[in-house]
Design a protein around this motif. Sequence first.
Motif, short mmCIF file in Angstrom:
data_model
loop_
_atom_site.label_atom_id
_atom_site.label_comp_id
_atom_site.label_asym_id
_atom_site.label_seq_id
_atom_site.Cartn_x
_atom_site.Cartn_y
_atom_site.Cartn_z
N SER A 156 19.94 4.77 7.64
CA SER A 156 20.12 3.71 6.67
C SER A 156 18.94 3.98 6.08
N ILE A 157 17.90 4.85 5.58
CA ILE A 157 16.55 5.15 5.39
C ILE A 157 16.87 5.12 4.05
N PHE A 158 16.94 5.11 2.89
CA PHE A 158 17.19 4.78 1.66
C PHE A 158 15.90 5.48 0.85
N PRO A 159 15.59 5.35 -0.51
CA PRO A 159 14.42 5.49 -1.38
C PRO A 159 13.91 4.15 -1.45
N ASN A 160 12.89 3.75 -1.91
CA ASN A 160 12.51 2.17 -1.89
C ASN A 160 11.90 2.66 -3.29
N VAL A 161 11.30 0.79 -3.97
CA VAL A 161 11.01 1.31 -5.27
C VAL A 161 9.54 1.53 -4.86
N ASP A 162 9.04 2.69 -4.02
CA ASP A 162 7.78 2.59 -3.93
C ASP A 162 8.22 4.92 -4.76
N SER A 163 8.92 4.90 -3.82
CA SER A 163 9.55 6.92 -3.64
C SER A 163 8.72 7.27 -5.51
N GLY A 198 0.59 -1.36 0.39
CA GLY A 198 -0.44 0.35 -0.34
C GLY A 198 0.58 0.90 -0.43
N ALA A 199 2.41 1.19 0.10
CA ALA A 199 3.17 2.31 0.33
C ALA A 199 3.03 3.21 -0.55
N ASN A 200 2.53 2.45 -2.02
CA ASN A 200 2.90 3.48 -3.50
C ASN A 200 1.64 4.66 -3.26
N LYS A 213 6.30 11.34 12.02
CA LYS A 213 5.73 10.67 10.73
C LYS A 213 6.60 9.85 9.71
N ARG A 214 6.92 8.86 8.69
CA ARG A 214 7.57 8.08 8.35
C ARG A 214 7.09 8.76 6.72
N ILE A 215 8.04 8.94 5.82
CA ILE A 215 8.27 9.42 4.80
C ILE A 215 7.63 7.72 3.68
N MET A 216 6.55 8.48 3.11
CA MET A 216 6.25 7.19 2.01
C MET A 216 7.18 6.79 0.95
N GLY A 217 7.77 5.42 1.08
CA GLY A 217 8.35 5.45 0.00
C GLY A 217 9.47 5.26 -0.01
N PHE A 218 10.60 5.51 1.48
CA PHE A 218 12.25 5.66 1.84
C PHE A 218 11.53 4.42 3.49
N GLY A 219 12.86 3.50 3.26
CA GLY A 219 13.20 2.01 4.03
C GLY A 219 12.85 1.50 3.73
N HIS A 220 14.10 0.31 4.09
CA HIS A 220 13.39 -0.70 3.60
C HIS A 220 13.69 -2.15 5.23
N ARG A 221 13.77 -2.78 5.01
CA ARG A 221 13.63 -3.82 5.68
C ARG A 221 14.77 -4.35 5.52
N VAL A 222 15.24 -4.97 4.31
CA VAL A 222 16.66 -5.14 3.86
C VAL A 222 17.57 -4.21 3.11
N1 COA Z 1 10.88 7.99 7.01
C1 COA Z 1 11.10 8.02 8.41
N2 COA Z 1 11.13 7.20 9.00
C2 COA Z 1 12.01 5.94 8.72
C3 COA Z 1 11.50 5.68 7.32
C4 COA Z 1 10.51 6.36 7.21
N3 COA Z 1 10.53 5.44 6.12
N4 COA Z 1 11.31 3.77 7.79
C5 COA Z 1 12.08 3.40 9.10
N5 COA Z 1 11.80 4.63 9.77
C6 COA Z 1 12.92 5.40 11.03
C7 COA Z 1 11.27 3.92 11.84
O1 COA Z 1 10.44 5.45 12.24
C8 COA Z 1 12.41 3.81 13.21
O2 COA Z 1 12.66 4.77 14.31
P1 COA Z 1 13.53 4.58 15.33
O3 COA Z 1 14.10 4.06 15.33
O4 COA Z 1 14.38 6.14 16.00
O5 COA Z 1 12.15 4.64 16.24
C9 COA Z 1 13.62 3.29 12.45
O6 COA Z 1 13.78 4.37 11.29
C10 COA Z 1 13.66 2.04 11.90
O7 COA Z 1 11.73 1.60 11.51
P2 COA Z 1 11.62 0.09 11.33
O8 COA Z 1 10.13 0.10 11.14
O9 COA Z 1 12.09 -0.63 12.99
O10 COA Z 1 12.02 -0.34 10.85
P3 COA Z 1 11.79 -1.52 8.97
O11 COA Z 1 12.65 -2.85 9.06
O12 COA Z 1 10.64 -2.20 10.20
O13 COA Z 1 11.21 -0.26 8.34
C11 COA Z 1 9.57 -0.22 6.89
C12 COA Z 1 10.79 -0.68 7.23
C13 COA Z 1 9.22 -0.29 5.15
C14 COA Z 1 8.24 -0.60 7.26
C15 COA Z 1 9.42 1.20 6.79
O14 COA Z 1 11.12 1.46 6.24
C16 COA Z 1 8.57 2.08 6.48
O15 COA Z 1 7.37 2.05 7.15
N6 COA Z 1 8.84 2.97 5.13
C17 COA Z 1 7.58 3.42 4.48
C18 COA Z 1 7.05 2.58 4.04
C19 COA Z 1 7.01 2.39 2.41
O16 COA Z 1 8.34 3.14 1.61
N7 COA Z 1 6.85 0.47 2.77
C20 COA Z 1 7.19 0.44 1.22
C21 COA Z 1 8.23 -0.71 1.24
S1 COA Z 1 8.84 -1.56 0.12
#
Ligand code: COA
Length: 389
Positions: A313-320, A228-230, A258-267
Amino acid sequence: MNSLKEPVVIHKGLDNVYVKESGICYIDGETSRLFYRGYGIEDLATHSTFEETAYLLIYGRLPERTQLNDFTQRIESYRALDHPTLDLIRSFPTKSDPMDALRTSVSALGLGDPHPLTDDTEARIDKGLRILAKTPSIICAFDRIRNGQEPIQPKPGLRHAADFLYMLSGREPDPYDTHVMDVAMILHAEHEMNASTFACTVTASTLADMYSIITSGIGTLRGPLHGGANEAALRTVMEVGDPSKAEEYVDQALAQKKRIMGFGHRVYKTWDPRYVILKNLGQELAVRKGQTRLFDTALAIETSAMKRLEGSSIFPNVDSYSGVVFHMLGIPTDLFTPIFVMSRVSGWVAHVVEYLQANRLIRPKALYTGKTGLPYVPVEARTGLEARV
Ligand code: COA
């Protein structure tokens, strides 16, 4: 309260837990590399097609010409929806979320399966391909019906990406739009053991049918932290509206945690390689369509976010950029997650087939921290104290 002798490690979120060996997808999250069956995503995006990539994922090798032709034809022959499915879609409230419509329709496809009781590998692949073929038809039929239009039949000879755009708009798509859609589908086709693939694997491990398996995947993909992030990312870009407002938006969002959608990734702990490809396509598309403001706003959000998140370690993902790209292709925002599904079915089928070759029921544990041995008090005799124990 538990009687375990060893300390228990709880893997909340299952970070770094491996549930199987796999030859399907490799992600190197440190160096920004992604491979399907050993082939780099950049090569597949440049040279392959969605059909060829789906074959590669499911059968484990690139097809020869006749194999590819047969596979493409087979998908084409499964694409049309039967009357009961169309009637079902017509019965949905027009305000339904397209993901609800898709999930319900895919589940219902099981009722019309010509061989419901077969479950060997070939039968599972065949059911998976029927779902893969019909998913775009379901999405387009629902979109047209909710807008008071008649669904459009799939057009023989058009490939999957082109036929999707055709069934949505009723017009044969521009070749560059088709190319972009095809690449976007390749990029979304597979991504290792993500949440929805795991959901499919859990359901498959009970030896449930393919329709239940894929329905589990659709339900899981839907959430804003996954597929749903896209939609959320595009809504952010639209809301910001202009590159000059990006910095203020990013500052405020991060200040409010707040989280910036389209950024961050577990891997990925660096940029997602799919983001690079989509950003380039988006830039080209923006120039062709004259929609540079939307693209430039997404770019300004990225620049501001990268400045503010430097050192994390938060960078743009596929959904940005995927949402920006889909929007420029004329696709309604609430169809972005369904599009993700229609691509990802191929990866789900590949993983299910692989897992079932050496199946083991997935059954993890929960560490019990509640009470035991409480006296049962009949309802009339309860004082309210029991409810608070
Ligand atoms: N914007 C701002 N901060 C972010 C962030 C984002 N997009 N993604 C992660 N963070 C921060 C969290 O707030 C957290 O900060 P804290 O330790 O101070 O609380 C830290 O980074 C770790 O976040 P966490 O949720 O534990 O990492 P994760 O590995 O579970 O996160 C996602 C992966 C994808 C759930 C997460 O990056 C996110 O919610 N991204 C936005 C939704 C998105 O784009 N999803 C598509 C994935 S392909």
